[in-house]
Design an enzyme around this catalytic site. Structure first.
Site, PDB file in Angstrom:
ATOM      1  N   ARG A  92     -45.786  38.375 -69.432  1.00 22.18           N
ATOM      2  CA  ARG A  92     -46.528  37.180 -69.405  1.00 22.18           C
ATOM      3  C   ARG A  92     -46.067  36.226 -70.609  1.00 22.18           C
ATOM      4  O   ARG A  92     -45.760  34.904 -70.211  1.00 22.18           O
ATOM      5  CB  ARG A  92     -47.869  37.106 -69.273  1.00 22.18           C
ATOM      6  CG  ARG A  92     -48.458  37.629 -67.913  1.00 22.18           C
ATOM      7  CD  ARG A  92     -49.947  37.859 -67.741  1.00 22.18           C
ATOM      8  NE  ARG A  92     -50.398  39.091 -68.969  1.00 22.18           N
ATOM      9  CZ  ARG A  92     -51.497  39.683 -69.197  1.00 22.18           C
ATOM     10  NH1 ARG A  92     -52.449  39.124 -68.402  1.00 22.18           N
ATOM     11  NH2 ARG A  92     -51.544  40.431 -69.845  1.00 22.18           N
ATOM     12  N   SER A 130     -56.610  40.377 -66.224  1.00 22.14           N
ATOM     13  CA  SER A 130     -57.710  41.101 -65.957  1.00 22.14           C
ATOM     14  C   SER A 130     -59.044  40.712 -66.573  1.00 22.14           C
ATOM     15  O   SER A 130     -60.125  40.551 -66.057  1.00 22.14           O
ATOM     16  CB  SER A 130     -57.487  42.500 -65.762  1.00 22.14           C
ATOM     17  OG  SER A 130     -56.441  42.945 -64.877  1.00 22.14           O
TER      18      SER A 130
HETATM   19  P1  ADP Z   1     -53.334  46.880 -69.914  1.00 20.51           P
HETATM   20  O1  ADP Z   1     -54.579  47.779 -69.955  1.00 20.51           O
HETATM   21  O2  ADP Z   1     -52.142  48.179 -70.144  1.00 20.51           O
HETATM   22  O3  ADP Z   1     -52.854  45.781 -70.514  1.00 20.51           O
HETATM   23  P2  ADP Z   1     -53.383  45.826 -67.260  1.00 20.51           P
HETATM   24  O4  ADP Z   1     -54.136  46.391 -66.232  1.00 20.51           O
HETATM   25  O5  ADP Z   1     -53.981  44.689 -67.880  1.00 20.51           O
HETATM   26  O6  ADP Z   1     -52.949  46.908 -68.337  1.00 20.51           O
HETATM   27  O7  ADP Z   1     -52.014  45.477 -66.872  1.00 20.51           O
HETATM   28  C1  ADP Z   1     -50.846  46.248 -66.489  1.00 20.51           C
HETATM   29  C2  ADP Z   1     -49.700  45.538 -66.592  1.00 20.51           C
HETATM   30  O8  ADP Z   1     -49.627  44.319 -65.793  1.00 20.51           O
HETATM   31  C3  ADP Z   1     -49.124  45.012 -67.810  1.00 20.51           C
HETATM   32  O9  ADP Z   1     -47.613  45.479 -67.796  1.00 20.51           O
HETATM   33  C4  ADP Z   1     -49.290  43.555 -67.717  1.00 20.51           C
HETATM   34  O10 ADP Z   1     -48.586  43.000 -68.796  1.00 20.51           O
HETATM   35  C5  ADP Z   1     -49.122  43.238 -66.442  1.00 20.51           C
HETATM   36  N1  ADP Z   1     -49.997  42.097 -66.013  1.00 20.51           N
HETATM   37  C6  ADP Z   1     -51.168  41.739 -66.151  1.00 20.51           C
HETATM   38  N2  ADP Z   1     -51.405  40.490 -65.647  1.00 20.51           N
HETATM   39  C7  ADP Z   1     -50.297  40.038 -65.238  1.00 20.51           C
HETATM   40  C8  ADP Z   1     -50.083  39.165 -64.422  1.00 20.51           C
HETATM   41  N3  ADP Z   1     -50.842  37.926 -64.202  1.00 20.51           N
HETATM   42  N4  ADP Z   1     -48.701  38.807 -63.795  1.00 20.51           N
HETATM   43  C9  ADP Z   1     -47.845  39.923 -64.159  1.00 20.51           C
HETATM   44  N5  ADP Z   1     -47.881  40.913 -65.020  1.00 20.51           N
HETATM   45  C10 ADP Z   1     -49.434  41.063 -65.287  1.00 20.51           C
END
Ligand code: ADP
Length: 151
Positions: A92, A130
Site C-alpha cells: 500500500r 484490517s
Molecule cells: P499482516 O498481519 O501480515 O499485516 P494482513 O492481514 O494485514 O497481514 O495483510 C496481508 C497482506 O495483505 C499484506 O501483504 C498486506 O500488505 C496486504 N494488504 C492489506 N491491506 C491491503 C489493501 N487494502 N490492499 C492491498 N493489500 C493489502
C-alpha cells in the site's frame, strides 16, 4: 508446472483490499492459498478464524483456484509443505515496503526457491486496513463497504 502462491496474513478481517490482491493474483498464479496465520494461545481475534474461513470461501465460491487454510508455523515452511514457490503480498505504501522488504529477504533465505511477488494496491482500496476496519467495527460502525462478503 502448476504455479501456486500462498497469500499469508492475519485477515482479521479479510477486506476488499485483500480480495483485490487475490483476484489480480489469479491472473498470474494457477492456485492461490489464502493462509490465515493464527496461534490460538497467543492471539485474540476480533473475527473468529472459522468464521473468516467460511466468509472468504463464500467470497470466492466462483473460483476453484482459491483455497483457504490456517497455519501456525513459519510461512516459508508452510510454502515448502504445499509446494508453493511464491508468496503473494500487497503493497500500500512505504511503511508496507519497509516491513515487506525484510520479511521477503528472510523468507527466501529460509527457502531459496521462494519468491515474494508484490502487487501494488488498487487506489480505491489503498486506504483500507484490517486494523482500522476492526477498530470501527468494535464501536458499532457498519463495515460492509470494506469487506467482500455479508456479515
Ligand atoms: P499482516 O498481519 O501480515 O499485516 P494482513 O492481514 O494485514 O497481514 O495483510 C496481508 C497482506 O495483505 C499484506 O501483504 C498486506 O500488505 C496486504 N494488504 C492489506 N491491506 C491491503 C489493501 N487494502 N490492499 C492491498 N493489500 C493489502
Amino acid at each position: 508446472m502448476k504455479k501456486t502462491a500462498l497469500f499469508p496474513g492475519s485477515f482479521d478481517p479479510f477486506t476488499k483490499g485483500h480480495a483485490d490482491v487475490v483476484r489480480r493474483g489469479r491472473k498470474i498464479f494457477d492456485e492461490i492459498i489464502i493462509s490465515i496465520g493464527y496461534n490460538q494461545k497467543k492471539t485474540r481475534r476480533e473475527f473468529e478464524v472459522d468464521f473468516m474461513i467460511r466468509k472468504i470461501e463464500e467470497a470466492f465460491a466462483d473460483d476453484s483456484g482459491i483455497k483457504v487454510i490456517t497455519y501456525n508455523e513459519l510461512t516459508a515452511h508452510l510454502a515448502q509443505k504445499y509446494n508453493a514457490n511464491f508468496l503473494l503480498r500487497g503493497l500500500r505504501n512505504t511503511t508496507d515496503f519497509e516491513y515487506e522488504n525484510s520479511i521477503a529477504q528472510i523468507n527466501s533465505h529460509i527457502f531459496e526457491n521462494l519468491e515474494t511477488v508484490f502487487l501494488i494496491t488498487s487506489p480505491e482500496y489503498a486506504y483500507i486496513s484490517s486494523s482500522i476496519v476492526r477498530e470501527i467495527y468494535k464501536y458499532g460502525q457498519n463495515i460492509e463497504d470494506f469487506i467482500p462478503y455479508k456479515l
